[in-house]
Design a protein around this motif. Structure first.
Motif, PDB file in Angstrom:
ATOM      1  N   THR A   1      13.871   2.543  -7.155  1.00 17.11           N
ATOM      2  CA  THR A   1      13.410   1.847  -8.362  1.00 17.11           C
ATOM      3  C   THR A   1      12.181   2.512  -8.980  1.00 17.11           C
ATOM      4  OG1 THR A   1      12.154   0.372  -6.915  1.00 17.11           O
ATOM      5  CG2 THR A   1      14.301  -0.419  -7.712  1.00 17.11           C
ATOM      6  N   GLY A   2      11.930   3.758  -8.617  1.00 14.42           N
ATOM      7  CA  GLY A   2      10.763   4.469  -9.148  1.00 14.42           C
ATOM      8  C   GLY A   2       9.884   4.968  -8.018  1.00 14.42           C
ATOM      9  N   PRO A   3       8.762   5.612  -8.357  1.00 19.44           N
ATOM     10  CA  PRO A   3       7.911   6.154  -7.295  1.00 19.44           C
ATOM     11  C   PRO A   3       7.301   5.025  -6.464  1.00 19.44           C
ATOM     12  CG  PRO A   3       6.777   6.259  -9.404  1.00 19.44           C
ATOM     13  CD  PRO A   3       8.185   5.834  -9.696  1.00 19.44           C
ATOM     14  N   ASP A   4       6.977   5.316  -5.239  1.00 17.66           N
ATOM     15  CA  ASP A   4       6.309   4.369  -4.347  1.00 17.66           C
ATOM     16  C   ASP A   4       4.933   4.037  -4.937  1.00 17.66           C
ATOM     17  OD1 ASP A   4       6.175   3.635  -1.079  1.00 17.66           O
ATOM     18  OD2 ASP A   4       4.267   3.911  -2.095  1.00 17.66           O
ATOM     19  N   VAL A   5       4.733   2.766  -5.307  1.00 19.37           N
ATOM     20  CA  VAL A   5       3.540   2.400  -6.078  1.00 19.37           C
ATOM     21  C   VAL A   5       2.259   2.581  -5.268  1.00 19.37           C
ATOM     22  CG1 VAL A   5       2.347   0.566  -7.316  1.00 19.37           C
ATOM     23  CG2 VAL A   5       4.797   0.844  -7.598  1.00 19.37           C
ATOM     24  N   ALA A   6       2.292   2.219  -3.999  1.00 22.87           N
ATOM     25  CA  ALA A   6       1.075   2.358  -3.182  1.00 22.87           C
ATOM     26  C   ALA A   6       0.686   3.828  -3.077  1.00 22.87           C
ATOM     27  CB  ALA A   6       1.315   1.762  -1.794  1.00 22.87           C
ATOM     28  N   ALA A   7       1.670   4.694  -2.828  1.00 19.94           N
ATOM     29  CA  ALA A   7       1.390   6.134  -2.730  1.00 19.94           C
ATOM     30  C   ALA A   7       0.906   6.675  -4.072  1.00 19.94           C
ATOM     31  CB  ALA A   7       2.643   6.881  -2.275  1.00 19.94           C
ATOM     32  N   PHE A   8       1.487   6.148  -5.137  1.00 20.74           N
ATOM     33  CA  PHE A   8       1.098   6.572  -6.492  1.00 20.74           C
ATOM     34  C   PHE A   8      -0.364   6.220  -6.740  1.00 20.74           C
ATOM     35  CE2 PHE A   8       0.744   6.057 -11.089  1.00 20.74           C
ATOM     36  CZ  PHE A   8       1.473   7.134 -11.573  1.00 20.74           C
ATOM     37  N   ALA A   9      -0.738   4.974  -6.396  1.00 23.56           N
ATOM     38  CA  ALA A   9      -2.118   4.526  -6.618  1.00 23.56           C
ATOM     39  C   ALA A   9      -3.079   5.367  -5.793  1.00 23.56           C
ATOM     40  CB  ALA A   9      -2.246   3.045  -6.239  1.00 23.56           C
ATOM     41  N   GLU A  10      -2.694   5.650  -4.570  1.00 24.63           N
ATOM     42  CA  GLU A  10      -3.589   6.427  -3.724  1.00 24.63           C
ATOM     43  C   GLU A  10      -3.745   7.857  -4.261  1.00 24.63           C
ATOM     44  OE1 GLU A  10      -2.674   6.483   0.509  1.00 24.63           O
ATOM     45  OE2 GLU A  10      -4.045   8.204   0.639  1.00 24.63           O
ATOM     46  N   ALA A  11      -2.626   8.453  -4.663  1.00 21.80           N
ATOM     47  CA  ALA A  11      -2.693   9.824  -5.195  1.00 21.80           C
ATOM     48  C   ALA A  11      -3.535   9.862  -6.471  1.00 21.80           C
ATOM     49  CB  ALA A  11      -1.281  10.346  -5.473  1.00 21.80           C
ATOM     50  N   ALA A  12      -3.399   8.821  -7.308  1.00 20.82           N
ATOM     51  CA  ALA A  12      -4.166   8.764  -8.552  1.00 20.82           C
ATOM     52  C   ALA A  12      -5.660   8.700  -8.247  1.00 20.82           C
ATOM     53  CB  ALA A  12      -3.739   7.561  -9.387  1.00 20.82           C
ATOM     54  N   ALA A  13      -6.018   7.876  -7.266  1.00 21.11           N
ATOM     55  CA  ALA A  13      -7.437   7.706  -6.941  1.00 21.11           C
ATOM     56  C   ALA A  13      -7.993   8.947  -6.250  1.00 21.11           C
ATOM     57  CB  ALA A  13      -7.612   6.477  -6.049  1.00 21.11           C
ATOM     58  N   THR A  14      -7.204   9.546  -5.368  1.00 17.28           N
ATOM     59  CA  THR A  14      -7.700  10.678  -4.582  1.00 17.28           C
ATOM     60  C   THR A  14      -7.785  11.959  -5.394  1.00 17.28           C
ATOM     61  OG1 THR A  14      -6.533   9.694  -2.724  1.00 17.28           O
ATOM     62  CG2 THR A  14      -7.362  11.939  -2.409  1.00 17.28           C
ATOM     63  N   HIS A  15      -6.739  12.227  -6.195  1.00 15.44           N
ATOM     64  CA  HIS A  15      -6.635  13.554  -6.809  1.00 15.44           C
ATOM     65  C   HIS A  15      -7.027  13.582  -8.276  1.00 15.44           C
ATOM     66  CE1 HIS A  15      -4.756  15.056  -3.164  1.00 15.44           C
ATOM     67  NE2 HIS A  15      -3.960  14.000  -3.179  1.00 15.44           N
ATOM     68  N   ARG A  16      -7.258  12.410  -8.881  1.00 15.41           N
ATOM     69  CA  ARG A  16      -7.602  12.337 -10.305  1.00 15.41           C
ATOM     70  C   ARG A  16      -6.708  13.257 -11.132  1.00 15.41           C
ATOM     71  NH1 ARG A  16     -11.367   8.955 -10.571  1.00 15.41           N
ATOM     72  NH2 ARG A  16     -11.337   9.244 -12.808  1.00 15.41           N
ATOM     73  N   PRO A  17      -5.391  13.039 -11.084  1.00 13.66           N
ATOM     74  CA  PRO A  17      -4.468  13.941 -11.778  1.00 13.66           C
ATOM     75  C   PRO A  17      -4.607  13.836 -13.287  1.00 13.66           C
ATOM     76  CG  PRO A  17      -3.297  12.095 -10.808  1.00 13.66           C
ATOM     77  CD  PRO A  17      -4.702  11.965 -10.362  1.00 13.66           C
ATOM     78  N   ARG A  18      -4.320  14.943 -13.935  1.00 16.22           N
ATOM     79  CA  ARG A  18      -4.358  14.995 -15.398  1.00 16.22           C
ATOM     80  C   ARG A  18      -3.200  14.190 -15.978  1.00 16.22           C
ATOM     81  NH1 ARG A  18      -5.901  14.316 -19.261  1.00 16.22           N
ATOM     82  NH2 ARG A  18      -6.207  15.598 -21.087  1.00 16.22           N
ATOM     83  N   PHE A  19      -2.022  14.353 -15.360  1.00 14.02           N
ATOM     84  CA  PHE A  19      -0.890  13.546 -15.819  1.00 14.02           C
ATOM     85  C   PHE A  19       0.134  13.350 -14.713  1.00 14.02           C
ATOM     86  CE2 PHE A  19       0.222  17.861 -17.576  1.00 14.02           C
ATOM     87  CZ  PHE A  19       1.415  18.092 -16.922  1.00 14.02           C
ATOM     88  N   TYR A  20       1.028  12.387 -14.983  1.00 18.40           N
ATOM     89  CA  TYR A  20       2.165  12.119 -14.107  1.00 18.40           C
ATOM     90  C   TYR A  20       3.413  12.469 -14.900  1.00 18.40           C
ATOM     91  CZ  TYR A  20       5.809   9.153 -11.942  1.00 18.40           C
ATOM     92  OH  TYR A  20       6.975   8.668 -11.383  1.00 18.40           O
TER      93      TYR A  20
END
Lengths: 470, 470
Positions: B227-246
């Motif tokens: 149903t889409g990317p794993d939300v918890a992993a997504f949130a953690e990656a967003a916080a840890t890596h400060r990505p420019r975009f998804y």
């Protein structure tokens, strides 16, 4: 929030925002805190925040959107600058020139444009090729992807055409691209790291400057002479800056119409070899030549030279197809890059081009264009002289006259005044790394045969320019 | 020449060459000194130089050309690696996949390919449009350049189609490009600096990985669920890596066929907002959906979402035309970049596309394809199960089945064995940032209805794999 010594409150607010942008806490496109919120959080007056935001907007770091607040500017600052200005406000730079020419707005006259009018191009030949392609069945031309290097029949044909120019390149040394510009972009991606130095002619085709800016290259201009770049300056620039490559049009130089002389070609190659510099020869005007002039790619045998070609100028800009000829191992790497960044070219464009090149219609078409251009060049040169504008040289071929304006005339001011009257002119500094050639202008001979142009020039040149935008 | 302590002679020679390459005394493409010359100049045995050169070649810093010596490798190392290998020798990586699929060599079967067979595409509709374009006269479609953003009639039509998907975008918020890949490349150029981080799904479309590599981005994968990317992993990656975009395909995910669920979409947007992350929605499979699933671009209103579309998969890959929908100020910046790096798109492609989209033939065509795909999906899922291969999900739409191989089967080994027999398979790790999904394979349902495939699979899966290349 502590301010640094000697820092004004406005300066402090601006620094805080700048620090956040640099630390990427505020990333491009992000909305800045509102004036009120910012004022409250730092403990300064709202007017101080307004002033700081305006200063940052002036520096191009942030942008205002009416009614919506301030935003961090997009990262590609050099290209992004001024992009919110209107046609008149925007700086007269390479992208301004291109947007005017590409018809962002309709203009009455485009003597500054870099290509032929539609009715000089080979619409009929293409229509015939289209009917042929519409009839052809089941060859995949209308369905699937092109192969990584593109249509082999077309590459074989291009190899044969290059052999006629003295350039030996097998079909496997050729990569089809979507245009000459796309070809150059791929080559830049293949060869350049950000910060690398590139040599160009001064003046040179202005989009070289925009493209190299997008690659974050440092660009050094070598003064142009009627027989090629100044060799002494070229040698010095090569030794001083250790450039990655030299980018030029040897045969029909844009904007000057100059042709490289054989002894100069020989000396340039020796210098390139001594400094292990690549040479990129953008040869998209080749087919306008009556007799071929020397080419670096021919003398060098595509050892350190990369040749770029296209039919956008001589056949049609609507059928997008350029090509790169280079060493086989470079072509392999370029093909990988091409796949990764735009998959494949258009098999339809390749097929149409192949048809027009083989059925004789292209040969007849360019012969006609050459004759027409020779006449237009003579006529426009004469007509420009009557308003005091003097061609730099009488070009042997091509569509351009590079000409000097009467003493004291500023080409950029003249172009600004012209655009208000619906006339797109191409002022010298747009073509120059040094911002020089301020009294020169490039005229497209196929678009300068209109008395409205001369009426404008006569009027504009007879009254003093005040340096305003018109 | 002095050696450093603890350095072998071979190490010393290798270091000297490496230093020269790093100092750019030897630049990419330059020929290295001959073995003899090098041995004499440093005062070591020829065999030592041979060893050093071979070590550097192993590191990818230099390359040998048989009979011609050694050369400094081209700079874009990540893409350039292995590019001299043959199909079997070359690493099974994204570019290997693309080159196999794009017909570098002819293969009998291509279940690993990412697009429909030619005869599933709309050749007839295009042929009709071509005849129309060949008849049309004097509208510039066959001669001049396109405007910076491309054909306004087509952009107006695309805006209307997006409105049907709940995405509000005026024609000025749309930029035509040469393809979906080209659209993504422009967006990367606009948003990324070298070293920036990007989030993708794991697994994701493999060319995302090649493209992002060309932009020197750091890529982080977020595990995909049905149903889409794993939300918890997504949130953690967003916080840890400060990505420019998804970067994702929300509607019809490549390779899994998953569709984003509405609650997940909502949570992803909240996370993106909190970390000021841009979202790029590559929606090139949209028209294969029977009923539209949630889109991030729709919920977000193109505030921080950029939508990419194309008709290469559903209509024809021969008519190259993709598009970007985004905020108006971003579109302006993207248009500047587009002009600087490839001038303009093809007015011919835009015109053909507009015709096919308006005369009803595209609608009828995709309806037919959807029905055919639904049948093929069911049939191939069943047939795969008979050889022990289990679909991960039953996708609601699209052309792919993402499926798990029998226990202990290595997908890369299987793909290597298949290519020898002329069968192109798409093994899981090619789609994965983590090199995971080693027991998964993507099957194109339109290219998997051939008993030769199942004969191969049955034979290969019944005998133990020895890890060799076949």
């Amino acid at each position: 929030m502590a301010s640094k010594p000697d820092e004004t409150r406005t300066g402090m607010v601006a620094r805080i925002i700048r620090d956040r942008i640099e630390a990427r806490t505020l990333t491009p496109g992000a909305r800045l805190p509102s004036i009120r919120a910012m004022a409250e959080s730092i403990g300064v007056a709202r007017s101080t925040v307004v002033e700081a935001y305006e200063r940052l907007a002036g520096d191009g770091m942030i942008r205002s959107r009416p009614g919506s607040g301030f935003y961090v500017a997009a990262p590609l600052a050099p290209l992004a600058l001024d992009r919110l200005g209107t046609a008149q406000e925007r700086e007269v730079d390479p992208l301004w020139m291109l947007r005017q020419s590409l018809g962002e707005r309709r203009h009455a006259l485009m003597p500054g444009c870099g290509w032929l009018p539609d009715d000089w191009l080979a619409g009929d030949a293409l229509r015939k090729a289209m009917r042929g392609a519409a009839r052809a069945d089941g060859d995949g031309t209308l369905a699937g992807y092109a192969s990584p290097r593109g249509s082999r029949p077309l590459r074989t044909l291009l190899a044969r055409r290059m052999a006629d120019q003295g350039i030996e390149a097998g079909p496997d040394q050729i990569l089809l691209t979507d245009s000459g510009t796309h070809a150059l972009d791929l080559v830049c991606r293949f060869l350049l790291q950000p910060g690398d130095t590139v040599l160009v002619d001064d003046p040179c085709y202005f989009n070289f400057l925009a493209l190299l800016r997008a690659h974050r290259a440092k660009v050094i201009g070598v003064p142009m002479t009627p027989t090629g770049p100044d060799v002494a300056a070229f040698a010095e620039a090569a030794a001083t800056h250790r450039p990655r490559f030299y980018l030029t049009n040897s045969g029909v130089h844009n904007p000057t119409g100059a042709s490289l002389a054989a002894p100069i070609a020989h000396r340039l190659l020796k210098i390139a070899e001594a400094h292990d510099m690549v040479i990129i020869e953008d040869d998209i005007f080749a087919d306008f030549e009556h007799a071929p002039s020397p080419r670096l790619a021919a003398s060098d045998g595509l050892d350190r030279t990369i040749r770029i070609g296209s039919f956008s100028k001589s056949l049609s800009a609507a059928v997008r197809c350029g090509h790169i000829a280079a060493r086989p191992d470079w072509i392999e790497g370029l093909a990988d890059l091409r796949i990764a960044t735009s998959m494949a070219g258009s098999p339809l464009a390749a097929s149409l081009l192949h048809n027009v090149l083989t059925d004789g219609s292209y040969r007849r078409h360019v012969e006609g264009v050459r004759t027409r251009l020779a006449r237009a060049t003579a006529k426009v040169a004469m007509r420009l002289r009557t308003v005091g504008i003097e061609p730099w040289i009488e070009p042997a071929a091509g569509i351009f006259l590079w000409a000097r304006l009467p003493d004291g005339t500023d080409a950029v001011d003249l172009a600004r005044r012209a655009i208000v009257e619906g006339i797109v002119l191409a002022p010298g500094p747009v073509f120059s790394t040094s911002g020089g050639w301020r009294d020169h202008m490039r005229f497209n001979v196929a678009m300068s045969d209109d008395e409205r142009l001369y009426a404008f020039l006569e009027a504009a040149l007879s009254r003093p320019l005040d340096g305003a935008t018109g």
